[in-house]
Design an enzyme around this catalytic site. Structure first.
Site, PDB file in Angstrom:
ATOM      1  N   CYS A  90       0.856  -1.181   0.000  1.00 56.45           N
ATOM      2  CA  CYS A  90       0.000   0.000   0.000  1.00 56.45           C
ATOM      3  C   CYS A  90       0.897   1.238   0.000  1.00 56.45           C
ATOM      4  O   CYS A  90       1.930   1.265   0.661  1.00 56.45           O
ATOM      5  CB  CYS A  90      -0.942   0.114   1.185  1.00 56.45           C
ATOM      6  SG  CYS A  90      -2.101  -1.241   1.352  1.00 56.45           S
ATOM      7  N   ARG A  96       3.667  -0.148  -4.983  1.00 57.33           N
ATOM      8  CA  ARG A  96       3.404  -0.750  -3.670  1.00 57.33           C
ATOM      9  C   ARG A  96       2.058  -1.478  -3.608  1.00 57.33           C
ATOM     10  O   ARG A  96       1.713  -2.075  -2.592  1.00 57.33           O
ATOM     11  CB  ARG A  96       3.430   0.333  -2.587  1.00 57.33           C
ATOM     12  CG  ARG A  96       4.746   1.075  -2.511  1.00 57.33           C
ATOM     13  CD  ARG A  96       4.683   2.154  -1.476  1.00 57.33           C
ATOM     14  NE  ARG A  96       4.547   1.594  -0.156  1.00 57.33           N
ATOM     15  CZ  ARG A  96       5.546   1.213   0.609  1.00 57.33           C
ATOM     16  NH1 ARG A  96       6.778   1.333   0.172  1.00 57.33           N
ATOM     17  NH2 ARG A  96       5.342   0.713   1.801  1.00 57.33           N
ATOM     18  N   TRP A 107      -2.883  -2.546  -1.645  1.00 57.56           N
ATOM     19  CA  TRP A 107      -2.617  -3.966  -1.901  1.00 57.56           C
ATOM     20  C   TRP A 107      -3.450  -4.692  -0.865  1.00 57.56           C
ATOM     21  O   TRP A 107      -3.183  -4.604   0.332  1.00 57.56           O
ATOM     22  CB  TRP A 107      -1.130  -4.271  -1.729  1.00 57.56           C
ATOM     23  CG  TRP A 107      -0.764  -5.662  -2.135  1.00 57.56           C
ATOM     24  CD1 TRP A 107      -0.456  -6.093  -3.390  1.00 57.56           C
ATOM     25  CD2 TRP A 107      -0.658  -6.808  -1.282  1.00 57.56           C
ATOM     26  NE1 TRP A 107      -0.173  -7.435  -3.376  1.00 57.56           N
ATOM     27  CE2 TRP A 107      -0.298  -7.903  -2.096  1.00 57.56           C
ATOM     28  CE3 TRP A 107      -0.840  -7.021   0.077  1.00 57.56           C
ATOM     29  CZ2 TRP A 107      -0.111  -9.190  -1.585  1.00 57.56           C
ATOM     30  CZ3 TRP A 107      -0.663  -8.300   0.590  1.00 57.56           C
ATOM     31  CH2 TRP A 107      -0.297  -9.366  -0.249  1.00 57.56           C
ATOM     32  N   ASN A 154      -1.535   1.861   5.869  1.00 56.94           N
ATOM     33  CA  ASN A 154      -0.676   0.848   5.256  1.00 56.94           C
ATOM     34  C   ASN A 154      -0.202  -0.067   6.376  1.00 56.94           C
ATOM     35  O   ASN A 154       0.378   0.403   7.342  1.00 56.94           O
ATOM     36  CB  ASN A 154       0.513   1.551   4.574  1.00 56.94           C
ATOM     37  CG  ASN A 154       1.656   0.608   4.229  1.00 56.94           C
ATOM     38  OD1 ASN A 154       2.798   1.016   4.196  1.00 56.94           O
ATOM     39  ND2 ASN A 154       1.369  -0.642   3.970  1.00 56.94           N
ATOM     40  N   GLY A 155      -0.521  -1.357   6.252  1.00 54.64           N
ATOM     41  CA  GLY A 155      -0.123  -2.299   7.301  1.00 54.64           C
ATOM     42  C   GLY A 155      -1.281  -3.203   7.664  1.00 54.64           C
ATOM     43  O   GLY A 155      -2.262  -3.294   6.934  1.00 54.64           O
ATOM     44  N   GLU A 174      16.217 -17.484  -9.999  1.00 54.91           N
ATOM     45  CA  GLU A 174      15.851 -16.091 -10.250  1.00 54.91           C
ATOM     46  C   GLU A 174      15.212 -15.933 -11.642  1.00 54.91           C
ATOM     47  O   GLU A 174      14.241 -15.196 -11.811  1.00 54.91           O
ATOM     48  CB  GLU A 174      17.100 -15.192 -10.093  1.00 54.91           C
ATOM     49  CG  GLU A 174      16.918 -13.728 -10.415  1.00 54.91           C
ATOM     50  CD  GLU A 174      15.869 -12.994  -9.576  1.00 54.91           C
ATOM     51  OE1 GLU A 174      15.360 -13.541  -8.602  1.00 54.91           O
ATOM     52  OE2 GLU A 174      15.536 -11.856  -9.963  1.00 54.91           O
ATOM     53  N   LYS A 177      11.455 -14.516 -12.284  1.00 58.33           N
ATOM     54  CA  LYS A 177      11.151 -13.373 -13.154  1.00 58.33           C
ATOM     55  C   LYS A 177      10.042 -13.734 -14.133  1.00 58.33           C
ATOM     56  O   LYS A 177       9.119 -12.967 -14.356  1.00 58.33           O
ATOM     57  CB  LYS A 177      12.388 -12.913 -13.949  1.00 58.33           C
ATOM     58  CG  LYS A 177      13.453 -12.168 -13.208  1.00 58.33           C
ATOM     59  CD  LYS A 177      13.100 -10.774 -12.760  1.00 58.33           C
ATOM     60  CE  LYS A 177      12.430 -10.756 -11.423  1.00 58.33           C
ATOM     61  NZ  LYS A 177      13.181 -10.665 -10.225  1.00 58.33           N
ATOM     62  N   GLU A 232       6.619 -13.989 -12.382  1.00 60.48           N
ATOM     63  CA  GLU A 232       6.112 -12.684 -11.953  1.00 60.48           C
ATOM     64  C   GLU A 232       5.544 -11.889 -13.123  1.00 60.48           C
ATOM     65  O   GLU A 232       4.498 -11.267 -13.004  1.00 60.48           O
ATOM     66  CB  GLU A 232       7.248 -11.845 -11.343  1.00 60.48           C
ATOM     67  CG  GLU A 232       7.728 -12.301  -9.995  1.00 60.48           C
ATOM     68  CD  GLU A 232       8.876 -11.426  -9.495  1.00 60.48           C
ATOM     69  OE1 GLU A 232       8.775 -10.902  -8.389  1.00 60.48           O
ATOM     70  OE2 GLU A 232       9.888 -11.288 -10.218  1.00 60.48           O
ATOM     71  N   HIS A 235      15.939 -36.429 -10.550  1.00 60.80           N
ATOM     72  CA  HIS A 235      15.180 -36.915  -9.395  1.00 60.80           C
ATOM     73  C   HIS A 235      13.739 -36.415  -9.419  1.00 60.80           C
ATOM     74  O   HIS A 235      13.097 -36.356  -8.371  1.00 60.80           O
ATOM     75  CB  HIS A 235      15.866 -36.487  -8.094  1.00 60.80           C
ATOM     76  CG  HIS A 235      17.233 -37.062  -7.950  1.00 60.80           C
ATOM     77  ND1 HIS A 235      17.457 -38.411  -7.784  1.00 60.80           N
ATOM     78  CD2 HIS A 235      18.457 -36.482  -8.008  1.00 60.80           C
ATOM     79  CE1 HIS A 235      18.762 -38.633  -7.717  1.00 60.80           C
ATOM     80  NE2 HIS A 235      19.390 -37.477  -7.861  1.00 60.80           N
ATOM     81  N   LYS A 274       5.761  -4.224  -4.677  1.00 61.18           N
ATOM     82  CA  LYS A 274       7.214  -4.150  -4.606  1.00 61.18           C
ATOM     83  C   LYS A 274       7.719  -4.191  -3.168  1.00 61.18           C
ATOM     84  O   LYS A 274       8.744  -4.775  -2.880  1.00 61.18           O
ATOM     85  CB  LYS A 274       7.686  -2.862  -5.280  1.00 61.18           C
ATOM     86  CG  LYS A 274       9.178  -2.777  -5.324  1.00 61.18           C
ATOM     87  CD  LYS A 274       9.667  -2.218  -6.600  1.00 61.18           C
ATOM     88  CE  LYS A 274      11.132  -2.482  -6.771  1.00 61.18           C
ATOM     89  NZ  LYS A 274      11.404  -3.847  -7.220  1.00 61.18           N
TER      90      LYS A 274
HETATM   91  C1  G6P Z   1       8.650  -8.394  -3.132  1.00 64.47           C
HETATM   92  C2  G6P Z   1       9.178  -7.827  -4.424  1.00 64.47           C
HETATM   93  C3  G6P Z   1      10.442  -8.569  -4.831  1.00 64.47           C
HETATM   94  C4  G6P Z   1      11.475  -8.505  -3.706  1.00 64.47           C
HETATM   95  C5  G6P Z   1      10.901  -9.016  -2.390  1.00 64.47           C
HETATM   96  C6  G6P Z   1      11.830  -8.707  -1.223  1.00 64.47           C
HETATM   97  O1  G6P Z   1       8.197  -9.685  -3.327  1.00 64.47           O
HETATM   98  O2  G6P Z   1       8.202  -7.930  -5.447  1.00 64.47           O
HETATM   99  O3  G6P Z   1      10.976  -7.971  -5.987  1.00 64.47           O
HETATM  100  O4  G6P Z   1      12.579  -9.270  -4.052  1.00 64.47           O
HETATM  101  O5  G6P Z   1       9.662  -8.361  -2.103  1.00 64.47           O
HETATM  102  O6  G6P Z   1      11.903  -7.320  -1.086  1.00 64.47           O
HETATM  103  P1  G6P Z   1      13.130  -6.514  -0.533  1.00 64.47           P
HETATM  104  O7  G6P Z   1      12.722  -5.082  -0.694  1.00 64.47           O
HETATM  105  O8  G6P Z   1      13.267  -6.895   0.912  1.00 64.47           O
HETATM  106  O9  G6P Z   1      14.319  -6.866  -1.317  1.00 64.47           O
END
Ligand code: G6P
Length: 611
Positions: A2, A27, A73, A99-100, A484, A488, A491, A507, A606
Site C-alpha cells: 500500500c 506498492r 494492496w 498501510n499495514g 531467479e 522473473k 512474476e 530426481h 514491490k
Molecule cells: C517483493 C518484491 C520482490 C522482492 C521481495 C523482497 O516480493 O516484489 O521484488 O525481491 O519483495 O523485497 P526486498 O525489498 O526486501 O528486497
C-alpha cells in the site's frame, strides 16, 4: 505494501496527491482513493489503478489544499470500491488511510459492534478509525490524544494518516513498522511511503520512526512519541534526482532498470573496488573487522529476489572466506527459534529496506546479540537504520515490481563483502583476489555488451511465449540464477516456471520433459560445464526444447540448444552477474508478447510491508 501520500500547504492538494500515488503504485494497485479537506471533507475512491480513479472523478469538486491518498494492496477484504481507502468514520468527521495490518482488529471490531457501530467495509482500517473516534467521543479529548490512546491498544503494523473535518489544514500521522517520510517545504509539507511523491518539491525530509506521531500543518511539523513528549525532527537531505524515478523514454520501468545495470553495477563498485592496489573499501563492514575475522559462520536473511542474491553469494562466501553460510527466508527464520549467539554475523539483504518479514527477523537476531550488517538499496529505510552497519547497493530507485537492477547491485556488493572478508581472514591468495578484482571491474562493460544485442532475446521470447510451463536449470553459482530466472518469468508473464539444480533434474523434473517443454539451461563455462552439457543431452534425448545461456563461441554447448543466448566469458564466481541479464530480458519480452502489465504484475507489490 500500500502506498500513502499526503499534502498540506498553499497549493491544490489533489494533483500533488494523484501524482504521488502514481509514483507509489509499485506498492499495490488494487484500489485507489483520496480525501480532500477544505470547506467540506470529500472522499473519492475506486477499485483499480490510479488512472481508473482519475477517470471516474473528472466532474467532481477537487479543490482543497489538504489531502491524503492511498493505493492499496488488499489484505483484509477483496479489492472493491467499498474496501478502498480512505475510510470515513461513523460520524463522517474523520477520514483515514492505512498501510499495514491491525492484527487485533477483530477484537476491536467486536467491542465496537457491541456499542452499535456498523461497518461499511471489511477492512481492519475502518475498525481502527472508528476505535479512534469512539475514544475521542468517550474521553472528550483531542484527535491527537485519541490516536495515542488507540495505538497503545493496537497490535500489528501501520502507517496511518488522518484528516479531521474540523481541522482542514492538518494531517495527523503515526507509524509502527511501515514506512513514513515527511517532506519539508516552504509553508507546505508532503507525506509519503517513500520520498518519490515529494521529489520535485523538496529535498528536505524527515524519516518518522516507529511509535512516533506527527501533527502536520502547512507551517508546522510537530513530532511526538506515544507518551506525548515532543521530539526534534531530524531533517535530512535527499540525494535522488527526479529523473531517477521517471521512465526516461523507455516503455516500462523494468526495461529501463535492466538497461541501467552497467551504470548501477559501476556505481556500486565505484570508490570501493581498487583493482590496481588489490583493495576494497567498505567502511561499514570494516567497523566489524575483528568479528568477521573470528566468525565461524554468517547467516543471511532476505525474501524474494534478495534471497536469491544471498543464495548466490553463499557460494562465493564459502569459496573465498571458508565460512559456513546459511541463507534463510526471513519469513521462516522469524518464527523459528534460530540458533544465534552473541557476536554472530547476520547479513540482511533488502532492496526496499522495508520488508516486514526481514525487519522482524532482524529484530529477532538482534535481540540474541547478533551483529546486523545491512545490504540495502533504499537509503534511510527501516532496515538500513536498524542495522549496526552495512553497505548500500546504490542502484537508485527501482520502480518496476520485478526486481532487476537491485539484484545485480546486491550481488556486486555481496561479492565485494566476500572479497573483503576473505582478505581479512587471509583465506584467499593475493593473486587470485587480484584477478577477481580486475574481473569484477570489467563486469559493467560485459553487461553493456549483452544489452547491445537484444534481438535474439526478442526472437526467442516470440518463439516460446505460448508455452504453458518452463523449467530453469543451473548448477553451482548458476543454480540460484536459474531460480531467479524462473521467478522473473512467473512474476511478469504468469507462466508457471520452476528453477532446479541441473543435476537434481533426474530426481523428478525430468518426468515433465516432452517436446513442448522449454528448458532454460544456464550453461556457461565453469567447473561443472561438462556435467551441465550432459544434462542438456538428457533433455534433448527426451525431445525437450533447450534454451541455453552459453558462453560466447562455446560450440559444444550451442550445438545442444534449440535456441541460445550468448554472454561474454567470465570467472565462474562472477558469471551470475552476467547470466541473469538475458533471463531478465527473456521474462520481460515474454511478458510483453503476452500483453501483461510488466511493471505492475497482478497480485504483487514491490514493498511487502505485511507478513
Ligand atoms: C517483493 C518484491 C520482490 C522482492 C521481495 C523482497 O516480493 O516484489 O521484488 O525481491 O519483495 O523485497 P526486498 O525489498 O526486501 O528486497
Amino acid at each position: 505494501m500500500c502506498g500513502i501520500v499526503g499534502y498540506t500547504g498553499g497549493r491544490d492538494a489533489y494533483p500533488i496527491v494523484i501524482k504521488g500515488l502514481k509514483r507509489l503504485e509499485y506498492r499495490g494497485y488494487d484500489s485507489t482513493g483520496v480525501a480532500l479537506a477544505g470547506p467540506s471533507l470529500r472522499v473519492y475512491k475506486k477499485k483499480g489503478k490510479v488512472a481508473s480513479l482519475e477517470e471516474s472523478i473528472v466532474r467532481k469538486e477537487l479543490g482543497g489544499s489538504t489531502g491524503i491518498g492511498h493505493t492499496r494492496w488488499a489484505t483484509h477484504g477483496e479489492p472493491s470500491d467499498r474496501n478502498a481507502h480512505p475510510h470515513l468514520s461513523a460520524s463522517g468527521q474523520l477520514a483515514m488511510i492505512h498501510n499495514g495490518i491491525i492484527e487485533n482488529y477483530s477484537q476491536l471490531k467486536q467491542e465496537l459492534l457491541s456499542k452499535g457501530y456498523q461497518f461499511k467495509s471489511d477492512t481492519d482500517t475502518e475498525v481502527l478509525l472508528n476505535f479512534i473516534e469512539e475514544i475521542k467521543h468517550n474521553n472528550a479529548c483531542s484527535l491527537e490524544e485519541a490516536i495515542r490512546i488507540a495505538l497503545k491498544r493496537v497490535t500489528g503494523a501501520y502507517v496511518i494518516l488522518l484528516i479531521d473535518q474540523d481541522m482542514p489544514d492538518t494531517i495527523i500521522a503515526a507509524r509502527k513498522g511501515s514506512p513514513l517520510v515527511i517532506g519539508v517545504g516552504q509553508g507546505e509539507h508532503f507525506l509519503g511511503s517513500d520520498a518519490s511523491p515529494m521529489l520535485e518539491y523538496t529535498k528536505e525530509v524527515v524519516y518518522v520512526n516507529d511509535y512516533e506521531l506527527a501533527i502536520v500543518k502547512p507551517q508546522e511539523l510537530v513530532l511526538k512519541n506515544l507518551g506525548n513528549e515532543r521530539l526534534t525532527p531530524y531533517v535530512q537531505k535527499l540525494d535522488i534526482e527526479l529523473a531517477a524515478i521517471e521512465k526516461g523514454g523507455y516503455e516500462h520501468f523494468m526495461l529501463k532498470e535492466i538497461f541501467e545495470q552497467p551504470k548501477t553495477i559501476f556505481d556500486c563498485l565505484r570508490g570501493r573496488l581498487h583493482a590496481e592496489d588489490g583493495t576494497i573499501t567498505l567502511s561499514g563492514i570494516e567497523q566489524h573487522s575483528e568479528a568477521l575475522q573470528k566468525a565461524n559462520r554468517i547467516v543471511m536473511i532476505a525474501c524474494g529476489t534478495s534471497w536469491h542474491a544471498g543464495l548466490t553469494a553463499e557460494y562465493i562466501f564459502e569459496e573465498c572466506c571458508r565460512l559456513n553460510v546459511e541463507v534463510e527466508y526471513a519469513s521462516e527464520f522469524r518464527y523459528r527459534n534460530p540458533v544465534i549467539h552473541p557476536g554472530d554475523i547476520v547479513l540482511a539483504i533488502s532492496q526496499s529496506g522495508e520488508t516486514a518479514d526481514t525487519l522482524v527477523a532482524i529484530e529477532n537476531a538482534k535481540s540474541k546479540g547478533a551483529i546486523i550488517l545491512g545490504v540495502v538499496n533504499v537509503v534511510g529505510s527501516s532496515i538500513a537504520r536498524m542495522s549496526h552497519a552495512g553497505a548500500y547497493t546504490h542502484a537508485g530507485p527501482e520502480i518496476g515490481v520485478a526486481s532487476t537492477k537491485a539484484f545485480t547491485a546486491q550481488l556486486a556488493v555481496l561479492t565485494m563483502i566476500a572479497f573483503k572478508i576473505a582478505q581479512l581472514r587471509n583465506s584467499i591468495s593475493p593473486e587470485r583476489l587480484s584477478l577477481l578484482l580486475h574481473e569484477l571491474e570489467s563486469i559493467p562493460a560485459k553487461v553493456e555488451k549483452i544489452l547491445s544485442n537484444i534481438e535474439p532475446i526478442q526472437q526467442i521470447a516470440k518463439q516460446y511465449a505460448q508455452a504453458r510451463d518452463f523449467l530453469y536449470l543451473g548448477r553451482g553459482y548458476n543454480f540460484p540464477i536459474a531460480l531467479e530466472g524462473a521467478l522473473k518469468l512467473k512474476e511478469i508473464s504468469y507462466i508457471h516456471a520452476e528453477g532446479y539444480p541441473a543435476a537434481e533434474m533426474k530426481h523428478g523434473p525430468i518426468a515433465l520433459v516432452d517436446d513442448q517443454l522449454p528448458v532454460v539451461v544456464v550453461a556457461t563455462k565453469d567447473s561443472y560445464h561438462e556435467k551441465v552439457l550432459s544434462n542438456m543431452q538428457e533433455i534433448r534425448a527426451r525431445k525437450g526444447r533447450v534454451i541455453g545461456i552459453v558462453t560466447e563461441e562455446d560450440q559444444a554447448a550451442i550445438e545442444l540448444c534449440e535456441a541460445y543466448l550468448a554472454v561474454p566469458a567470465a570467472d565462474e564466481m562472477l558469471a551470475p552477474l552476467l547470466n541473469v541479464i538475458p533471463l531478465q530480458l527473456l521474462a520481460y519480452y515474454i511478458g510483453i508478447e503476452k500483453g501483461c502489465d510488466v511493471d505492475k504484475p497482478r497480485n504483487l507489490a514491490k514493498s511487502v510491508t505485511v507478513e
